[in-house]
Design a protein around this motif. Structure first.
Motif, PDB file in Angstrom:
ATOM      1  N   SER A   1      46.819  50.336 -54.230  1.00 33.27           N
ATOM      2  CA  SER A   1      46.127  50.444 -52.951  1.00 33.27           C
ATOM      3  C   SER A   1      45.343  51.750 -52.885  1.00 33.27           C
ATOM      4  O   SER A   1      44.194  51.783 -52.423  1.00 33.27           O
ATOM      5  N   LEU A   2      45.957  52.824 -53.379  1.00 34.80           N
ATOM      6  CA  LEU A   2      45.280  54.122 -53.386  1.00 34.80           C
ATOM      7  C   LEU A   2      44.027  54.065 -54.259  1.00 34.80           C
ATOM      8  O   LEU A   2      42.965  54.590 -53.896  1.00 34.80           O
ATOM      9  N   THR A   3      44.128  53.410 -55.397  1.00 35.99           N
ATOM     10  CA  THR A   3      42.972  53.277 -56.289  1.00 35.99           C
ATOM     11  C   THR A   3      41.856  52.475 -55.634  1.00 35.99           C
ATOM     12  O   THR A   3      40.674  52.838 -55.721  1.00 35.99           O
ATOM     13  N   LEU A   4      42.216  51.395 -54.982  1.00 36.67           N
ATOM     14  CA  LEU A   4      41.210  50.571 -54.313  1.00 36.67           C
ATOM     15  C   LEU A   4      40.539  51.338 -53.176  1.00 36.67           C
ATOM     16  O   LEU A   4      39.341  51.164 -52.918  1.00 36.67           O
ATOM     17  N   ILE A   5      41.301  52.158 -52.501  1.00 33.52           N
ATOM     18  CA  ILE A   5      40.718  52.977 -51.435  1.00 33.52           C
ATOM     19  C   ILE A   5      39.728  53.980 -52.028  1.00 33.52           C
ATOM     20  O   ILE A   5      38.617  54.176 -51.524  1.00 33.52           O
TER      21      ILE A   5
ATOM     22  N   PHE B   1      40.485  49.147 -44.643  1.00 31.01           N
ATOM     23  CA  PHE B   1      41.598  48.234 -44.884  1.00 31.01           C
ATOM     24  C   PHE B   1      42.901  48.960 -44.564  1.00 31.01           C
ATOM     25  O   PHE B   1      43.256  49.923 -45.248  1.00 31.01           O
ATOM     26  N   PRO B   2      43.644  48.548 -43.511  1.00 29.39           N
ATOM     27  CA  PRO B   2      44.860  49.284 -43.136  1.00 29.39           C
ATOM     28  C   PRO B   2      46.006  49.056 -44.115  1.00 29.39           C
ATOM     29  O   PRO B   2      46.267  47.929 -44.530  1.00 29.39           O
ATOM     30  N   VAL B   3      46.656  50.131 -44.491  1.00 32.38           N
ATOM     31  CA  VAL B   3      47.829  50.080 -45.358  1.00 32.38           C
ATOM     32  C   VAL B   3      48.962  50.814 -44.658  1.00 32.38           C
ATOM     33  O   VAL B   3      48.854  52.012 -44.375  1.00 32.38           O
ATOM     34  N   VAL B   4      50.050  50.089 -44.362  1.00 30.67           N
ATOM     35  CA  VAL B   4      51.195  50.679 -43.671  1.00 30.67           C
ATOM     36  C   VAL B   4      52.335  50.843 -44.664  1.00 30.67           C
ATOM     37  O   VAL B   4      52.743  49.883 -45.332  1.00 30.67           O
ATOM     38  N   LEU B   5      52.842  52.059 -44.778  1.00 33.68           N
ATOM     39  CA  LEU B   5      54.029  52.344 -45.571  1.00 33.68           C
ATOM     40  C   LEU B   5      55.203  52.336 -44.601  1.00 33.68           C
ATOM     41  O   LEU B   5      55.336  53.230 -43.764  1.00 33.68           O
ATOM     42  N   VAL B   6      56.054  51.328 -44.701  1.00 30.64           N
ATOM     43  CA  VAL B   6      57.113  51.130 -43.707  1.00 30.64           C
ATOM     44  C   VAL B   6      58.388  51.819 -44.173  1.00 30.64           C
ATOM     45  O   VAL B   6      58.919  51.507 -45.244  1.00 30.64           O
ATOM     46  N   GLY B   7      58.860  52.779 -43.381  1.00 29.59           N
ATOM     47  CA  GLY B   7      60.080  53.512 -43.710  1.00 29.59           C
ATOM     48  C   GLY B   7      59.777  54.946 -44.087  1.00 29.59           C
ATOM     49  O   GLY B   7      59.556  55.252 -45.263  1.00 29.59           O
ATOM     50  N   SER B   8      59.763  55.829 -43.103  1.00 27.84           N
ATOM     51  CA  SER B   8      59.357  57.219 -43.363  1.00 27.84           C
ATOM     52  C   SER B   8      60.323  57.936 -44.291  1.00 27.84           C
ATOM     53  O   SER B   8      59.913  58.797 -45.076  1.00 27.84           O
ATOM     54  N   GLU B   9      61.606  57.617 -44.226  1.00 27.88           N
ATOM     55  CA  GLU B   9      62.589  58.299 -45.080  1.00 27.88           C
ATOM     56  C   GLU B   9      62.274  58.068 -46.556  1.00 27.88           C
ATOM     57  O   GLU B   9      62.469  58.960 -47.393  1.00 27.88           O
ATOM     58  N   PHE B  10      61.771  56.876 -46.874  1.00 26.79           N
ATOM     59  CA  PHE B  10      61.445  56.537 -48.258  1.00 26.79           C
ATOM     60  C   PHE B  10      60.065  57.062 -48.645  1.00 26.79           C
ATOM     61  O   PHE B  10      59.883  57.638 -49.731  1.00 26.79           O
ATOM     62  N   TRP B  11      59.064  56.870 -47.763  1.00 25.51           N
ATOM     63  CA  TRP B  11      57.677  57.114 -48.137  1.00 25.51           C
ATOM     64  C   TRP B  11      57.186  58.534 -47.885  1.00 25.51           C
ATOM     65  O   TRP B  11      56.287  58.996 -48.590  1.00 25.51           O
ATOM     66  N   ARG B  12      57.756  59.230 -46.901  1.00 23.02           N
ATOM     67  CA  ARG B  12      57.219  60.542 -46.565  1.00 23.02           C
ATOM     68  C   ARG B  12      57.246  61.508 -47.743  1.00 23.02           C
ATOM     69  O   ARG B  12      56.247  62.218 -47.997  1.00 23.02           O
ATOM     70  N   PRO B  13      58.352  61.590 -48.534  1.00 22.05           N
ATOM     71  CA  PRO B  13      58.342  62.510 -49.691  1.00 22.05           C
ATOM     72  C   PRO B  13      57.237  62.179 -50.700  1.00 22.05           C
ATOM     73  O   PRO B  13      56.664  63.083 -51.320  1.00 22.05           O
ATOM     74  N   ILE B  14      56.924  60.881 -50.867  1.00 27.11           N
ATOM     75  CA  ILE B  14      55.892  60.502 -51.832  1.00 27.11           C
ATOM     76  C   ILE B  14      54.510  60.904 -51.331  1.00 27.11           C
ATOM     77  O   ILE B  14      53.682  61.434 -52.091  1.00 27.11           O
ATOM     78  N   VAL B  15      54.251  60.682 -50.050  1.00 26.31           N
ATOM     79  CA  VAL B  15      52.967  61.086 -49.478  1.00 26.31           C
ATOM     80  C   VAL B  15      52.831  62.603 -49.493  1.00 26.31           C
ATOM     81  O   VAL B  15      51.756  63.149 -49.794  1.00 26.31           O
ATOM     82  N   ASP B  16      53.920  63.313 -49.198  1.00 27.12           N
ATOM     83  CA  ASP B  16      53.884  64.781 -49.257  1.00 27.12           C
ATOM     84  C   ASP B  16      53.567  65.256 -50.669  1.00 27.12           C
ATOM     85  O   ASP B  16      52.808  66.222 -50.863  1.00 27.12           O
TER      86      ASP B  16
END
Length: 750
Positions: free
Chosen positions: A677-681, A689-704
């Motif tokens: 998804s990041l590559t396509l963006i 195109f909206p992309v929702v990462l559901v679950g902040s405990e799991f996804w926040r460290p990766i986005v950080d």
């Protein structure tokens, strides 16, 4: 080298054989016993310890061939389980259903015994549980027809189409020891010719030893006339009397055959407009399995599927899943048709429908399959006037009838026809999977007709392969043949001991040893240029086009012009008890309530939770599966499904028909969707195109990590990262996607 006979010996069910060769032990089939007199064998430990078996090989997915696999694993088996890919998919469904039925029956039996103040010979617990089934399924490995597979050192198995049910096989087993080489052919359950849905059985030219079924070894199938006409007469007669038509069916193949014939009668208005119930949670799952494996079906069925006319869709049909839905059928006041497993009336929901109808003279109980000795179905066909169901005695008032011509087994003539293709006598033929009288009658017919050395082994009997000399099979030559019959004789054999006539056969094709799958050849970079497979296999282009065309057609019909849809990604391994499963279910239910269709990969875990949420909301629920060596079964909550061959085709369907992505916690596959998804963006392919990462405990460290490491190095733009929304609340997610996608549509129109 030796074989031990551990089931279906002088009886029909419970097929199980242990072959010892090359210092290894392999088990062929591991079936549940269904005859009342032998039920204790299901509970007894296997005479050969499960932990000493190196591999398990299966012929097909009927419970009397696979029903004890989870118990075998629970008892210590740790090897691999080999079966054709359709058998693997069907086994997943069949064994889970078996575990559920056993749990329900155990609860009911405990209540009844407490009420009666008695105890049985065994503790009232299921033979195995859902967890035991899951552990067993993890050991399965799928194979294709006519592909020789070395399952343990020195022992190679080739599966050939047995024409019995989808994915059923005869086994050609070659054991190579230092001083000898032998080929043993296990017939499995052999089917009839010219049956709907599946191909005709395969024949063999040579074998050192043959282990052969003998279910109908003492008789030919009765010629009851055209199946549709028989069924039409029985339905109309029963409905005219004001009764219900109760049809015990086997959940795989026989249920689909019956629905095939009923659908033809419905569409031609040859029977009254009455409700038709298929009381089996497995029906939807089995239908999807048929769709996934269309290349394994006969040409007529393939054409029907391609024309979007699957056998389980016609007016008046209701498929029930839950226990409450099943119970409600018996409160139906007007005449109806009820089909339910088990086919021999030895277990399952059919018993409850029998209890409600067996005393009614206006109702009919219609048998459409073989009834083993000792089963309730056999006793009813034999004319017993009083039978025991769930611990109570019931007088038989209903009309008992039988439709002929539907058997999935070859009859005596068909079995002799199969043996007639051996070019020289095998060293020995063993007859199994038949009642003692049937097996002994077939033995006499074989000896009279061919002069073969025939044995009918007893339970626990051991046979040593200690003969000398070279193998009768030349491994360098093709051994399996496809045949086509000229005609079917109308003159039945009068006695089992007579010289049975066999039909003339034309050899249409000698099956060669199958080549490696061309779709895997390009992985061998040592011998091929990276793109040479595109040039060397021009058919691949057509298969890709077919994948795309079918995908577009199915998705277009499923969505019916709907443009509000979301693709959901996440781990297939998360159970229903996991919070992420519950979150996915709630989120997609909220989206479904707002009119969004949900598109997933169609498998278990997060995909199942998402499709389930859409189904609960009454919104379209779609599964896009991928054909893999170890496939995931389509979850039961998909209203429409499609199995494609290529990953990129599935991704194209996601991108073409979805207007947003939801990505839930998971493993490598989840990360793949995230970074893709990041590559396509980045490349502008997912603009707005909206992309929702559901679950902040799991996804926040990766986005950080992306922001602090990748972004700092200049590999991505800050706007790229900002395109992802990390969210937790189902209602908030649904509201934001609703607003965002509505905004996109408005700007597009402007």
């Amino acid at each position: 080298m030796k074989i031990t006979f551990l089931g279906a010996n002088r009886n029909v069910t419970g097929s199980r054989y242990c072959l010892e060769a090359c210092g290894k032990r392999i088990m062929i089939d591991c079936g549940m016993v269904q005859e009342r007199d032998f039920l204790s064998r299901n509970w007894d430990a296997c005479p050969i310890p499960a932990g000493s078996i190196d591999a398990l090989v299966l012929t097909h997915a009927h419970i009397d061939h696979i029903g004890l696999v989870p118990k075998f694993v629970a008892d210590g088996f740790r090897g691999r389980i080999f079966a054709t890919r359709p058998t693997m998919a069907l086994a997943d469904v069949m064994l889970k259903d078996s575990a559920k039925i056993q749990a329900e029956d155990a609860r009911y039996k405990r209540r009844r015994h407490r009420k009666e103040g008695r105890t049985g010979p065994h503790e009232i617990v299921p033979l195995y549980t859902d967890k035991d089934v899951e552990k067993a399924i993890e050991l399965f490995r799928g194979v294709d027809y006519r592909v020789a597979t070395e399952i343990v050192p020195g022992i190679t198995v080739t599966w050939h189409d047995a024409g019995h049910i989808l994915g059923s096989a005869s086994l050609e087993i070659r054991a190579e020891e230092p001083d000898s080489e032998r080929t043993i052919v296990f017939s499995g359950d052999l089917g009839q010719h010219d049956k709907p849905l599946i191909h005709d059985p395969t024949y063999f030219r040579r074998a050192d030893y043959v282990v052969m079924e003998s279910t109908y070894g003492d008789r030919d199938h009765e010629a009851g006339g055209n199946v549709e006409e028989q069924l039409e007469t029985i339905v109309n007669d029963t409905i005219k009397r004001g009764g219900n038509l109760i049809i015990p069916v086997f959940a795989v193949e026989r249920a689909q055959e019956m629905m095939y014939f009923l659908s033809r009668l419905v569409h031609k208005n040859r029977i009254p407009d009455v409700p038709i119930f298929l009381d089996s949670p497995m029906a939807y799952d089995v239908t999807n399995i048929f769709r996934r494996f269309t290349s394994w079906l006969d040409d007529e069925t393939v054409r029907a599927v391609e024309c979007d006319e699957p056998p389980l869709h016609f007016p008046g049909l209701t498929m029930t899943r839950t226990v409450d839905e099943s119970k409600s059928i018996n409160h139906h006041k007007k005449p109806c048709i009820i089909m339910a497993p088990a086919g021999m009336c030895n277990a399952g929901r059919i018993k409850h429908h029998l209890r409600s109808n067996i005393r009614r003279p206006e109702s009919t109980i219609l048998f459409v399959g073989f009834q083993a000795e000792g089963t309730l179905g056999r006793r009813l066909l034999a004319g017993e006037k009083e039978v025991r169901i769930h611990g109570r005695q019931y007088s038989v008032g209903a009309k008992i009838q039988q439709v002929f011509g539907l058997s999935g087994h070859a009859d005596r003539t068909g079995l002799l026809q199969w043996l007639n293709h051996f070019e020289q006598p095998p060293r020995k033929v063993f007859l199994t999977h038949g009642e003692e009288s049937s097996a002994l009658a077939l033995k006499r017919s074989i000896q009279t007709r061919f002069g073969f050395d025939v044995s009918v082994p007893s339970y626990g009997e051991v046979h040593e392969f200690n003969d000398q000399g070279p193998s009768l099979v030349d491994a360098s030559q093709p051994n399996a043949v496809a045949v086509k019959r000229d005609s079917i004789s109308d003159t039945p054999e009068s006695e089992a001991t007579s010289d049975a006539a066999t039909e003339s056969v034309k050899v249409d094709e000698i099956f060669p040893v199958a080549a490696e799958d061309p779709d895997l050849e390009f992985l061998d970079s040592a011998t091929r240029r990276p793109i040479s497979f595109l040039h060397e296999d021009p058919w691949r282009v057509l298969r890709i086009q077919s994948d795309l065309i079918q995908g577009i057609e199915i998705m277009t019909r499923a969505l019916e012009g709907r443009h509000r849809s979301v693709a959901v990604f996440g781990s297939a391994r998360l159970p229903e008890s996991d919070p992420s499963y519950q979150l996915a279910h709630q989120t997609c239910q909220r989206l479904g309530e707002r009119g969004f269709a949900i598109i997933t990969g169609g498998g278990p875990g997060i995909m199942e939770a998402s499709n389930r949420g859409a189904r609960d909301a009454g919104s379209p629920s779609i599964g896009l599966n991928i054909e893999l060596p170890h496939e995931q079964t389509i979850n039961p909550y998909c209203d429409a499904s499609y199995t494609c061959r290529y990953f990129f085709v599935r991704k194209m369907m996601f991108a073409k028909y979805a207007r947003g992505f939801l990505i839930f916690p998971g493993g490598f596959g989840t990360f793949d969707e995230f970074f893709e998804s990041l590559t396509l963006i980045q490349t502008g392919k997912l603009a707005q195109f909206p992309v929702v990462l559901v679950g902040s405990e799991f996804w926040r460290p990766i986005v950080d990590w992306l922001q602090t490491t990748v972004l700092e190095k200049g590999c991505i733009d800050s706007q790229d990262v900002q395109r992802f929304r990390v969210m937790d609340d189902p209602e908030e997610i649904a509201r934001w996607l609703d607003q965002t996608i509505d905004g996109q549509s408005a700007s597009t129109k402007t």
